[in-house]
Structure formats: C-alpha cells, structure tokens
Design a protein around this motif. Structure first.
Motif, short mmCIF file in Angstrom:
data_model
loop_
_atom_site.label_atom_id
_atom_site.label_comp_id
_atom_site.label_asym_id
_atom_site.label_seq_id
_atom_site.Cartn_x
_atom_site.Cartn_y
_atom_site.Cartn_z
N GLU A 141 0.83 -1.22 0.00
CA GLU A 141 0.00 0.00 0.00
C GLU A 141 0.86 1.26 0.00
O GLU A 141 0.49 2.25 -0.62
CB GLU A 141 -0.95 -0.03 1.20
N SER A 142 1.99 1.20 0.70
CA SER A 142 2.80 2.40 0.70
C SER A 142 3.42 2.60 -0.69
O SER A 142 3.57 3.72 -1.16
CB SER A 142 3.87 2.35 1.79
N ARG A 143 3.71 1.48 -1.36
CA ARG A 143 4.20 1.59 -2.74
C ARG A 143 3.10 2.20 -3.62
O ARG A 143 3.36 3.04 -4.47
CB ARG A 143 4.60 0.21 -3.25
N LEU A 144 1.86 1.80 -3.39
CA LEU A 144 0.75 2.33 -4.18
C LEU A 144 0.58 3.82 -3.94
O LEU A 144 0.36 4.58 -4.88
CB LEU A 144 -0.55 1.60 -3.83
N SER A 145 0.69 4.24 -2.66
CA SER A 145 0.49 5.67 -2.46
C SER A 145 1.69 6.45 -2.97
O SER A 145 1.54 7.61 -3.39
CB SER A 145 0.16 6.00 -1.00
N GLU A 146 2.85 5.80 -2.98
CA GLU A 146 4.01 6.46 -3.58
C GLU A 146 3.77 6.62 -5.09
O GLU A 146 3.99 7.70 -5.67
CB GLU A 146 5.23 5.59 -3.32
N LEU A 147 3.27 5.55 -5.72
CA LEU A 147 2.99 5.62 -7.16
C LEU A 147 1.88 6.62 -7.45
O LEU A 147 1.87 7.25 -8.49
CB LEU A 147 2.60 4.24 -7.69
N SER A 148 0.96 6.74 -6.50
CA SER A 148 -0.13 7.69 -6.70
C SER A 148 0.40 9.10 -6.85
O SER A 148 -0.14 9.92 -7.59
CB SER A 148 -1.08 7.61 -5.51
#
Lengths: 151, 636
Positions: free
Chosen positions: B233-240
């Motif tokens: 999830e932290s990777r996803l919010s980073e990608l966001s």
C-alpha cells in the motif's frame, strides 16, 4: 362568541404557511428519495439532481410569503373591524394554500421522472428541469392571486 | 454567431494514413463523417480494453492519494511530442500497479482466512494436547466442541449420566469450548445423547501442535501479512504521487481509439477521408496536412442542400458564458441566426430583476470570482460560474433601484429607488409584464430576422409584424383603463385601430399557404386564436414579480428575526449574527436557484418558442482526448 376579523386572517395565514409547506416537504422528500437512489450509482450527477430536488421546495416559500403579508394586514386591522374584512384575508390565503399543497406534490412526481431521465441521459437534465418548472407556473399564479386578493 | 462550415475531402497515400490521422487529431480541426455507406471503422477493441485497464488503475491510485498535496489537484501538462511517443515506462507502471493491486487483494484474502482460523482456535488455547490427538486415545474417545452457554449445564449433566468426562476451556461467540471424553466401547451412543443436549462438535485442524503453538504461528503469519500489505500500500500511495505516466497512457489510448474509430475509405494505394471543417480553421487544417505528408489532395466544398453540417458557435466572452443555457435546451441549427447574443442580454437583465439586492449581488461577485479562480473549472462549469458572476452586476443594478441591501433599505440611498417591491406590488407587476412584452417582441423580431434571411418577406410581415401590432394595440386599449394617463381615452381609441389592423393582417395572411380562399380565412382566424397563447406568455412574466418579492420578503423576515434577538441586550448581537448569516445564505441560495431555473424557463418557453429551431448537433472534431492531462500541442 363571535369570531373577529383578525382571528379569521390569522387562521388563513396559518393555513397558507402550513399547507403549502406540507406540500413542499412531501415534494422535496419524494424527489430526494429518487435522487438518492440515482446518486448511489452516479455520484457525479449531484449538481444536476439537487436542482431537481429543490424545485418542489418553492411552494412552501410562497405560502410563507402570503402568511407574512396577511399577518401584516391582520395586525393593521382595527379591533372592531368588520368580519367581512377577515373573510377577505382568509380567502386570499386559499389559492396558495391549496395549489401550493397539491402542485408541490405533482411537481415532485414530475421531478422524479426528470431525475430518472437525467440518470439515463445526463445531457438532458436541462429539459427535465424545464418540464418540471412548467408545473410551478400554477403555484406562481396562485401566489399572485393570493397577493392580489390581499389587496 | 454560427460559424460557417465546409466539407473537406482529403486523399493521401495509404501508408500515410496513420500520420494523417495523428496530425489531424493534434490540430483538432476536422469532424470526420462516413465517406460512404460500406466503410467500417477499424477495430478499436484492443485500445478500448487498455483504456479500461488504465482507468481502473487510476481509480485505484486515486484511493491511495496523499490528500495533503495540493499540487495533486492540478492536471499535469505534457507537450505533444512526449505525448506522442510510445514510452514503455507507462505500460510498465500500469503493470506494476496491477500487480500491486492483485497482491493487495490476495493479502487481504489471506488475512481474512488467517483471522477466521485464529478465531476458531482461540477457545482451545489452554488445551494441552496436540490437536491431532483428539479423537480415539486408547480406551477413550476425545471430542472437542462448542456448547451454547444456556445449554452448558444440560450437556454436562447428560455427559455425567453416560459416564463421560467433560472439561471446559475458553469461550467463543457461539458458546463455551468443551472437551468430552467418552469410553470407546459406548462412544457412539454416548456422544449421540450429548449432541442432542446441545453439544456441537468443532472441526479443528488435525495438526501435530497444540492450539497455543498453532495460534502463535498464525499470529506470526498475520504479522508478516500485515507488513507485506503495508509495503504494497505504501508503494501504491508512492505511485499515486507520480501517476502522470499512467494518465498520459490513458489519454493516449483513448486518443488512439478515437483515431481507430474514424471512418477512412482505403484502396490498396490511397486513403480517403471526409469531414466538416470550420471556415476560420481551414488554414490550420492545411497546416496539419502539410505536417503529415507532402502528397495529399484537399478538396473543400460548400454543404450540399441535403446535408446538415454540425453547429459551432463563436461569440465574445460575455455571450459565451450564456451559451450553456441555450445548449441545455438545444443546439442551434446550422442555418439559423445564433440566438445567444440576444438571449444573453435578456437573461442577464431578467436574472438581476429576480434577485434584485445589492448585498446579494456583491456576495455573488466575490463568491463566483473566487470560485472561478479556485476551482480551475473548465467547460460548462466555467461558463455557468461566469454567467453567475456577470449576473451579479444586474443583481446590484436592480437592488439599487429597489433600495434593497440584504433585505434592508438604506435611507440615504433612496434617491436611486424607483419602487419598493413589497409595497408597490402592482407597479412591479406592471413592470414585469411590460418587460415580458418587450422580451416577446424581441423573439418576434428574431423570427423576422430569420425569415428575412430566407427572403420570406411575407412571413416577416404576417408572422412577426402583425403580432407586434396586435399586442401593442391591445396594450394601448387596456392600459388606460388600469392606470390614469393623460389622453388615456385617445390612446385607447388609437389602440383599437392598431389592434384591428394587426388582427386583419393575421386573418388575411396567416393562412397564406392554403389555396382555397375560404380555407385561407378560416386558417387565418385560427391563427388569430393564438392571441390567447400570447396573453398566457405575457402573464408568465408575473413570476419576475413573484421571485423578486419572495427574495425581498424572506430577506426582511430574516432581518426581523435577527433584530428581535439583537434588541434584547447589548450582547444580543452575538446571537443575531448567526441568524443574519444563515438566513441570508439560505435566501441567497434559494434565490439563485429560482432565478436560474425561472429565467431559463422564460428563455425556453416564452422566448425561444417564438423563433428558435434548435435542431443542430455539436461540432466535435477528431481531437486529443485530454481526460486527465493537458496536452500542449505546440505550433497549434
């Protein structure tokens, strides 16, 4: 005990505000239910649907205005004013009280159809609003009739 | 005004087809039409599928967006060249997001399974034996199960009566965990009776460890799961935070799909495309063609009589804002006069008359200029906000004339006041109806202008001019009986003849398409009956009074309510202020809503019904689909 002119006027004012307000409350509720159903699927239509929901809400305001105008007149009546003057103010309230009550509900039925139409075809919301506003014409005529009868 | 269109026919070499379409799309000047009946567009399903995937991933990233970053709100701008390149970074990003999404889904599923397994084991945490040793142990059979608390006593006494031993452990939501040991020889009969008393056997995993050890293992796996989930999830919010490549991919794919769906006729050596182009954009179309290829043929023709070109309107900044009202009703037909310039002035005035309050006008001006700046709105929303900003001017104007400032009147400003809507109701009714007559006359003049354009002078005379005469005459006849005018009798006498002249023209000429003279007069008489419609239309403008009055009275009532609180004591003002604010915000919002819908209605039903055809369709050129990013098309 004889009823006074003032009392008659106040009964009329109460009816105008109460019945027209009741109609609008029912109308806004009906349209709101339909709009909430559509919004669960298409939240982006909120801006368009809120207009349609609010349309049956104006009758209540018309009733309120007539009530205010009549109360103003009633306050100015002499204590021993002829009862006929009271009857005049009472009947002046009838158009907006009855038409306000019924037209708000009928307008809400139209609004519900327009809301469903907007759900399927968001681009047609303008037409839906226009068709719904047509119903309100008669509430406006009733408001004018009431205002003219107040004199 | 409505922009003239030309039909463009473009022929290029077959190998230049894609370059041509890209260049045309970049310039956004040509609205393609099918060149023939049998031309099927290319298959765009691959592009559409990719667009759906990117859209889904973008929606996912939206959920992981860091809300604190304000710069996130602004759409990214990319220049055309980097937009046009097929950058593999984008599809890799898409794959990464999709993989992360799958991982998150899988981890969440696993966590749910672990949690439910854990919950099943928890009541047995104090059971000393490994779970696999439940069941037959030497001469006894050990059963593990759950008993609802209300049945516990019954189960225990039943177990004692069949000489089985019970011992209870922890409890779960379903009941108490109970272990029953029965002698092996009469186990079947005994357990049958215990079950009947309310014992429900638990399906515990047959593992070689105790429940305590198994629970520790589950907890460990849950912790690992939570860590993996947090990482994903932290990777996803980073990608966001850097999802622009994905947004570009989405818009690129949508644009590609648009190109694929463009109908192009093709032979082995040539590609052929037809479409509409605005006459003021022909140079840009040529530039786009030059950029695509040296070898092309462009042919421009005027629309044939049986063709209906699309409608594009071009107006100044003021009128453009009001186009949204007309578009809500119907697009103008290609051949008619653009109603927007005339309508905009009327909308502007009528809206102001219905609101009519200096204070509300100032609030509108501040509020809507703020919103235009803050919201960075585009398209229809921007037009609507601008419309509301412009109408604040007329709202202030009529507010000055009615001496209304947040529902109150100001003494020293009364030199501007022409009337008080609440007291001079009849005067305002008269003004409203008079404005309505002028509005309707404007509609009739627009009809005349359209007929003049078609060189139908007879229609100008009989369908517009005659009605203006008739209504003017009736007005002259009627008004002196309502208000005393100098020479009222003379005006009324003249009005009678004006009305008769108008009516005569209508009776004689309205049915001019009918050959039979009797039929012609009959149809003329029927047309004259339309006067009732005009009277209804004029009465409809009484809503201007109704709404101005509503707004004024509700404003006054709010002031009275607040004033009652304010007058109680010196600190009453503290309680009065919220009443002022809430009351006037309510009145302003309701007033805006009513003015917006009722002014629109007057334009649609009373005004447009007189002349407006509105059978057009929008000019929608092949263009870059900028759903998420703004593409800077340099050189355009």
């Amino acid at each position: 005990m004889n009823i006074t002119a003032q009392a008659l006027a106040i009964i009329g004012a109460a009816m105008a505000a109460a019945l027209a307000g009741l109609g609008s409350a029912m109308g806004v509720q009906m349209a709101g239910k339909a709009a909430a159903g559509v919004l669960s699927e298409k939240p982006e239509l909120f801006g368009k649907l809120i207009i349609l929901q609010a349309l049956p809400g104006t009758q209540g305001m018309y009733g309120f205005i007539v009530a205010i105008l009549v109360l103003g007149k009633a306050g100015a009546l002499a204590v021993d004013a002829p009862v006929a003057e009271g009857w005049q103010l009472f009947f002046a309230c009838i158009p907006i009280a009855l038409v306000g009550l019924m037209s708000a509900v009928f307008q809400a039925k139209m609004a519900v159809s327009a809301i469903h139409m907007t759900a399927k075809q968001p681009a047609a919301s303008g037409r839906g609003i226009t068709m719904t506003v047509l119903v309100e014409t008669y509430a406006i005529l009733a408001l004018l009739a009431s205002i003219l009868l107040i004199g | 005004m409505i922009v003239a269109m030309k039909k463009a026919s473009v022929a290029v070499l077959a190998e230049d087809r894609e370059r041509l379409l890209e260049s045309l799309q970049r310039s956004g000047t040509l609205m393609p039409v099918k060149p023939g009946e049998n031309i099927a567009a290319a298959d765009s399903s691959d592009a559409d599928a990719l667009a759906i995937r990117t859209e889904k991933s973008l929606k996912l990233l939206e959920r992981y967006k860091n809300r604190k970053l304000v710069s996130d709100q602004e759409p990214a701008t990319v220049d055309y060249d980097s937009f046009a390149i097929d950058d593999p970074v984008r599809i890799e990003l898409l794959r990464e997001v999709e993989t992360l999404d799958e991982t998150v889904q899988r981890l969440k599923g696993e966590a749910a399974t672990l949690q439910s397994e854990r919950a099943a084991l928890l009541p047995w945490i104090d059971l000393e034996i490994p779970l696999s040793e439940l069941g037959r142990r030497g001469s006894t059979v050990v059963h593990a199960g759950i008993v609802p608390p209300s049945r516990l006593a019954a189960v225990e006494s039943e177990a004692a009566s069949v000489s089985s031993e019970t011992s209870s452990y922890g409890s779960s939501p379903e009941g108490v965990a109970l272990v029953v040991a029965a002698f092996a020889e009469d186990d079947a009969a005994a357990i049958e009776r215990i079950r009947a008393a309310g014992f429900v056997e638990a399906a515990l995993p047959r593992i070689r460890t105790t429940a305590r050890e198994a629970l520790a293992e589950k907890d460990e796996r849950l912790a690992g799961n939570a860590a993996a989930l947090a990482a994903a999830e932290s990777r996803l919010s980073e990608l966001s935070g850097r999802r622009t490549p994905l947004e570009v991919l989405n818009d690129r794919t949508l644009s590609a799909s648009e190109r694929l769906r463009t109908p192009v006729a093709e032979t082995t050596s040539a590609a052929f495309l037809e479409g509409w182009v605005r006459v003021d954009q022909i140079d840009r179309l040529r530039a786009a063609l030059d950029r695509a290829t040296d070898v092309y043929d462009l042919e421009l023709t005027d629309p044939a009589p049986d063709e209906t070109p699309p409608t594009a309107v071009k107006n100044n900044r003021f009128v453009t804002a009001f186009e949204t009202i007309t578009d809500m009703f119907a697009k103008p037909s290609y051949g008619e006069i653009d109603p927007n310039p005339v309508m905009s002035i009327w909308y502007w005035m009528l809206f102001g008359m219905m609101m009519a309050d200096v204070g509300y006008g100032v609030v509108m001006a501040v509020l809507f200029s703020f919103l235009i700046k803050k919201m960075r709105a585009k398209g229809e929303t921007l037009k609507l906000l601008k419309l509301l900003l412009y109408t604040s001017v007329t709202t202030i104007f009529w507010g000055l004339l009615f001496n209304s400032y947040f529902g109150a009147s100001i003494g020293f400003m009364s030199f501007l006041q022409i009337l008080n809507p609440v007291e001079d109701t009849m005067v305002l009714l008269g003004i409203s109806l008079f404005v309505g007559v002028l509005h309707i006359f404007t509609g009739l003049i627009m009809k005349a202008a359209n007929n003049l354009r078609k060189k139908d002078l007879m229609a100008v005379f009989a369908d517009s001019f005659a009605w203006i005469l008739l209504i003017t005459g009736l007005g002259m006849l009627l008004v002196p009986s309502l208000i005393t005018l100098p020479d009222g009798a003379k005006i009324a006498a003249a009005g009678k003849w004006v009305a008769i002249a108008g009516a005569a023209v209508i009776v004689l000429f309205a049915g001019r398409s009918v050959k039979n003279p009797i039929g012609r007069i009959g149809s003329g008489l029927y047309a004259l009956y339309g006067v009732t419609g005009y009277l209804g239309d004029i009465m409809s403008y009484s809503r201007v009074l109704a709404l101005a009055l509503t707004s004024a009275i509700i404003g006054q009532v709010m002031n009275q309510l607040a004033g009652m609180v304010q007058g109680v004591h010196w600190y009453g003002i503290l309680f009065a202020i919220p009443i002022y604010v809430v009351g006037h915000v309510f009145n302003l919002v309701m007033g805006l809503l009513s003015a917006y819908v009722h002014t629109s209605r007057l334009q649609f039903i009373e005004f447009y019904a007189k002349f407006y055809e509105g059978a057009g369709y929008e000019f929608r050129p092949l263009s870059i689909q900028s759903k998420y990013v703004d593409v800077r098309a340099d050189g355009e």
